[in-house]
Motif scaffolding. Structure first.
Motif, PDB file in Angstrom:
ATOM      1  N   UNK A  42       0.859  -1.187   0.000  1.00  0.00           N
ATOM      2  CA  UNK A  42       0.000   0.000   0.000  1.00  0.00           C
ATOM      3  C   UNK A  42       0.890   1.230   0.000  1.00  0.00           C
ATOM      4  N   UNK A  43       0.338   2.357  -0.422  1.00  0.00           N
ATOM      5  CA  UNK A  43       1.109   3.597  -0.469  1.00  0.00           C
ATOM      6  C   UNK A  43       1.648   3.944   0.909  1.00  0.00           C
ATOM      7  N   UNK A  44       2.852   4.482   0.914  1.00  0.00           N
ATOM      8  CA  UNK A  44       3.492   4.780   2.195  1.00  0.00           C
ATOM      9  C   UNK A  44       2.735   5.838   2.986  1.00  0.00           C
ATOM     10  N   UNK A  45       2.017   6.723   2.286  1.00  0.00           N
ATOM     11  CA  UNK A  45       1.309   7.809   2.963  1.00  0.00           C
ATOM     12  C   UNK A  45      -0.188   7.549   3.122  1.00  0.00           C
ATOM     13  N   UNK A  46      -0.611   6.302   2.916  1.00  0.00           N
ATOM     14  CA  UNK A  46      -2.029   6.017   3.075  1.00  0.00           C
ATOM     15  C   UNK A  46      -2.419   6.158   4.537  1.00  0.00           C
ATOM     16  N   UNK A  47      -3.450   6.931   4.824  1.00  0.00           N
ATOM     17  CA  UNK A  47      -3.841   7.116   6.230  1.00  0.00           C
ATOM     18  C   UNK A  47      -4.461   5.847   6.804  1.00  0.00           C
ATOM     19  N   UNK A  48      -4.441   5.763   8.115  1.00  0.00           N
ATOM     20  CA  UNK A  48      -5.058   4.627   8.787  1.00  0.00           C
ATOM     21  C   UNK A  48      -4.077   3.516   9.080  1.00  0.00           C
ATOM     22  N   UNK A  49      -4.492   2.637   9.972  1.00  0.00           N
ATOM     23  CA  UNK A  49      -3.640   1.513  10.353  1.00  0.00           C
ATOM     24  C   UNK A  49      -3.609   0.470   9.242  1.00  0.00           C
ATOM     25  N   UNK A  50      -2.536  -0.333   9.236  1.00  0.00           N
ATOM     26  CA  UNK A  50      -2.396  -1.409   8.263  1.00  0.00           C
ATOM     27  C   UNK A  50      -3.274  -2.588   8.651  1.00  0.00           C
ATOM     28  N   UNK A  51      -3.875  -3.228   7.657  1.00  0.00           N
ATOM     29  CA  UNK A  51      -4.584  -4.475   7.886  1.00  0.00           C
ATOM     30  C   UNK A  51      -3.592  -5.624   7.891  1.00  0.00           C
ATOM     31  N   UNK A  52      -4.018  -6.768   8.383  1.00  0.00           N
ATOM     32  CA  UNK A  52      -3.151  -7.936   8.457  1.00  0.00           C
ATOM     33  C   UNK A  52      -2.583  -8.260   7.078  1.00  0.00           C
ATOM     34  N   UNK A  53      -1.267  -8.338   6.961  1.00  0.00           N
ATOM     35  CA  UNK A  53      -0.605  -8.689   5.706  1.00  0.00           C
ATOM     36  C   UNK A  53      -0.204  -7.509   4.859  1.00  0.00           C
ATOM     37  N   UNK A  54      -0.698  -6.298   5.159  1.00  0.00           N
ATOM     38  CA  UNK A  54      -0.352  -5.127   4.357  1.00  0.00           C
ATOM     39  C   UNK A  54       1.030  -4.592   4.746  1.00  0.00           C
TER      40      UNK A  54
END
Length: 693
Positions: free
Chosen positions: A460-472
């Motif tokens: 995912x983009x480095x600046x995507x807001x929000x927490x990472x989902x499992x595996x991201x």
């Protein structure tokens, strides 16, 4: 399979059926792809002697085929067409070819369809035809380069036998030694794989449908990287590596893919030599002199366009004078004019007159020397007291030419000021020299444009807001590599994140190659079932992988390839592609070690690659038992003037923290014992050296 090159070389022709390509040949990639199949899979039996592009019009297609097949003395042995075999309204190739055939070849059609149907039911949507006209075999292939290459691979090994028979060879003589001998000569065998004469076939009748199971592969510090970093010990192998000439075929599924890399393990030195051999030569362009020139390398010697200075100028503040024969300038003199460092006409000077002059100003006509202001005394001023009226000069034994900068004394017109191969630095000296000498534009080596993309459904983009989902995993590689490339003076086009699906990856790579000179990808180069970069390069793009594994830590699965494409002029060229590991440290290390030398070579920088310097280890360094390591380190100058190197910490390839502060890569050998404090090694400098003083 016979190893000697066959005595008979057959002549083939490629016909592109595409109204779009007929208008703009640069849009076609099928020609290059099919030529690659003939070269790589044709066992030296084929010479692609003709090629052409026609619109998807029946008469146009027939006219070209007849021209190639009906020439008695120079007919080709094989014509392959690509395009126009589907159900679209504009698809007319089967209708154009079928009436021209004197003999049908349904077996070849069946072989192509059978190979495609083994992958997808959509293969039944293709309408291939095959047969013989006069002495020429004709086969129609799908329009997509991928489908065309795979259908050709399905039957290619059988075509020499068919062409020889069609050309008039005796069937009795050809079959005299039995079918087994024919199979051996063709490189095919009966049995389970007899229907797959081309081997590794996963064609589809022009469709783009792929079964893609879930997966996880190395990228951004996650997945199943096999580089041996941070796994609690060395990797354990219970079998010996085997030879295999090509990457995984994604269509064969997990049960039939390689259990080990088919690419030989090369040394770093051998890998760098292959990069040197296959990197395109630099291209020469003309650029204007300005700050945009910083970092460029001159492609020719540069000579001054004019004298510097262009006029006789004073090198001090003082008074221009006409020196008498005896050189005695003592006395009081009238100030008749003023000469400033500004353009304008100057009044001629006579003996007994002086002119006030500033540093850099042109000498008045007639002046022969300049007396420094320190050698004078002001006697009187003008009535408005704004200018000097009379000045006493205290100098004697004055000679002509004193304190004067003569025309061309710095640079003579036509003098060599910079040499071919000189690089324009950011310090400003070269730019200033060119500007001073009146040089408005120069020939330089064009700096390649880099296309950069990341691969992986987990990225995912480095600046995507929000927490990472499992595996991201956040994409650290694109911003990191963009920064490194930009600092080295290269333009980067960001092509984003590409999904782990072969069709998407192929499309994005083709798009990137149209806009960039050198492609960098990260991730997808290991042995996972959906590590698709290597198969896509070889099987879809018709590229050549020059190496796919390097004996180094980190960065073992680094891949270097060249891919044939057509430039804007329709000429075939090779684009360079580096597929770097997904782990951040591996990506950055291999960029500096492998990509940068290729960029330097393409832009004329010599010597190519990072600067090497000897350094002293500031502490003990453990070594990898099996591979040389490029250890991220901080090099600094000590009080005694030596260069000292300290580790940035844990060196696991996924450890982003090991990049912080690193300005060098230490070239560490493999070994069982650590290198001790005070020992000397070579360092590759990635950035400025620090000072401990």
């Amino acid at each position: 399979m016979p190893s000697s090159k066959p005595a008979t070389v057959l002549r083939a022709a490629i016909l592109i059926v595409s109204t779009t390509a007929a208008k703009d040949p640069s849009t076609d990639t099928a020609d290059t792809t099919l030529r690659s199949v003939f070269e790589s899979d044709g066992r030296g039996q084929w010479d692609v002697a003709e090629s052409g592009i026609v619109s998807d019009v029946v008469t146009h297609i027939q006219r070209q085929i007849v021209q190639w097949a009906d020439t008695a003395d120079d007919a080709v042995n094989l014509i392959v067409t690509t395009g126009g075999t589907g159900f679209a309204v504009a698809d007319h190739t089967p209708e154009a070819v079928s009436p021209l055939l004197h003999k049908q070849a349904p077996g070849l059609v069946h072989a192509m369809l059978a190979a495609s149907l083994a992958v997808t039911p959509f293969a039944m949507m293709s309408r291939p035809v095959a047969g013989v006209r006069n002495k020429t075999l004709i086969i129609t292939l799908p329009g997509s380069p991928k489908g065309a290459s795979e259908n050709l691979q399905a039957v290619l090994k059988m075509l020499p036998h068919a062409c020889l028979q069609a050309a008039g060879a005796s069937s009795r003589a050809l079959h005299s030694d039995g079918v087994k001998k024919l199979e051996q000569e063709a490189g095919v065998g009966s049995g389970a794989n007899s229907g797959r004469a081309g081997g590794n076939v996963h064609s589809h009748g022009g469709g783009g449908h792929h079964y893609v199971p879930d997966h996880s592969h190395s990228h951004g510090g996650h997945g199943h990287s096999h580089e041996g970093h941070g796994h609690g010990g060395g990797l354990v192998r219970h079998t010996k590596p085997s030879e295999n000439p090509k990457s995984n075929d994604p269509s064969l599924g997990p049960s039939r893919r390689h259990r080990e890399s088919p690419y030989p393990m090369l040394s770093v030195e051998d890998a760098l030599e292959l990069i040197k051999q296959h990197t395109p030569a630099p291209e020469i362009v003309t650029e204007k002199v300005g700050h945009e020139l910083v970092g460029a390398v001159l492609a020719q010697d540069v000579r001054a366009s004019e004298n510097v200075p262009a006029f006789r100028a004073s090198i001090v503040d003082g008074y221009a004078v006409v020196v008498p024969k005896d050189g005695n300038m003592k006395g009081v003199f009238p100030v008749t004019s003023v000469s400033h460092a500004a353009p304008g006409e100057a009044k001629s000077l006579k003996e007994g007159e002086i002119a006030r002059i500033t540093t850099g100003a042109p000498l008045p006509p007639g002046a022969t020397s300049v007396i420094m202001v320190e050698d004078t005394v002001l006697v009187s001023k003008t009535e408005d007291e704004k200018e000097e009226k009379q000045v006493e000069i205290l100098a004697e034994n004055v000679k002509e030419g004193e304190n004067i900068r003569e025309v061309g004394s710095d640079i003579n017109e036509g003098a060599l000021i910079l040499k071919k191969g000189d690089q324009i630095s950011a310090v400003g000296g070269e730019i200033g020299l060119l500007a001073a000498a009146g040089v408005a534009e120069v020939q330089v080596y064009r700096r390649p444009v880099i296309g950069l993309l990341s691969t992986g459904d987990e990225i995912v983009k480095s600046n995507r807001p929000g927490a990472l989902r499992l595996g991201e995993v956040r994409d650290t590689n694109r911003p990191t590599l963009t920064s490194a490339a930009t600092e080295s003076g290269y333009q980067v086009i960001d092509f984003g994140i590409v999904s782990d699906k072969a069709g998407f990856l192929e499309d994005r790579l083709r798009y990137a190659m149209r806009r960039a000179d050198l492609i960098i990808t990260t991730g997808g180069v290991s042995m996972g079932e959906l590590d698709l970069l290597k198969p896509t390069i070889e099987r879809s793009l018709g590229g050549t992988i020059h190496f796919g594994r390097v004996a180094m830590k980190p960065g073992k699965p680094t891949t270097f390839a060249t891919v044939p494409v057509k430039d804007n002029a329709g000429e075939r060229v090779s684009k360079v592609m580096f597929s770097l590991p997904g782990n951040p440290a591996s990506a950055l290390v291999t960029f500096h070690l492998f990509v940068l030398p290729s960029l330097h070579q393409m832009s004329g920088v010599s010597p190519a690659g990072l600067t090497r310097v000897p350094v002293i280890l500031s502490h003990d360094f453990p070594l990898d038992k099996s591979r040389p390591e490029y250890h991220r380190a901080i090099v600094s100058v000590t009080k005694d003037g030596t260069l000292s190197a300290a580790s940035t910490g844990g060196q696991r390839s996924s450890r982003v923290g090991s990049l912080k502060g690193a300005n060098s890569l230490l070239c560490m050998p493999s070994g069982t014992e650590p290198l001790r404090k005070g020992e000397k090694v070579e360092a590759l400098l990635m950035g400025n050296i620090r000072s401990d003083v």
